[in-house]
Design an enzyme around this catalytic site. Sequence first.
Site, short mmCIF file in Angstrom:
data_model
loop_
_atom_site.label_atom_id
_atom_site.label_comp_id
_atom_site.label_asym_id
_atom_site.label_seq_id
_atom_site.Cartn_x
_atom_site.Cartn_y
_atom_site.Cartn_z
N GLY A 103 0.80 -1.22 0.00
CA GLY A 103 0.00 0.00 0.00
C GLY A 103 0.82 1.26 0.00
N LYS A 138 8.36 9.46 -8.51
CA LYS A 138 8.80 8.06 -8.46
C LYS A 138 9.99 7.95 -9.41
CE LYS A 138 7.82 3.37 -8.13
NZ LYS A 138 7.01 2.49 -7.32
#
Length: 209
Positions: free
Chosen positions: A15, A33
Amino acid sequence: MTPRIVVTGTDTDIGKTVFSAGLAGFLQASYWKPVQAGLDGGTDSSRVAALSGLPPQRILPERFRLNTPASPHLAAQIDGVRIELDALDVPQIAGSLVIEGAGGLMVPLNSDTLYIDVFARWNLPVVLCARTALGTINHALLSVEALRRRGIPICGIAFIGDDHRDSEDIICAIGQVRRLGRLPRLDPLDRHTLQAAFKTSFNREDFTS
């Protein structure tokens, strides 16, 4: 203060991306990211964009977009590229930044570099995401130990899943690390339920002080 925070996890598929989306929206931060491994079915950046409600300019482009959903070192090898540390310098932007790693701390980026090596180079505070299910105590304490051995600052642990407060408490007590809160599993999961959960479960000051 405009924090720059690294989000990592004790494992993959716990998660971490949902948490990163919630944190970025909570702080009204940008999201980055650095390495995306696997492009079919959408990327983590696209999921964060949908769940955070951030404008497109707050979702920074990945440095490496690799086709295969595998460990970054293998995905890069398949694509014929090599991930180098110098290519992973933190973007210099105005405002807060949430950086999401891939998998856990010991995930290899190439034949001699782990993600934790990059985190040590950045020297930014790390939020460690940990599941609450059986086995989390060992995984979480090993991760805390690894971060401490590298001298990486730990912002705290964010737990994800059902309420198992005894496990959470013993991890934080033995690891001598701050409990930031717990993000429950959300159904439905959307930007509204995610932000409501963050407002209930976390304190903004814990991430900005």
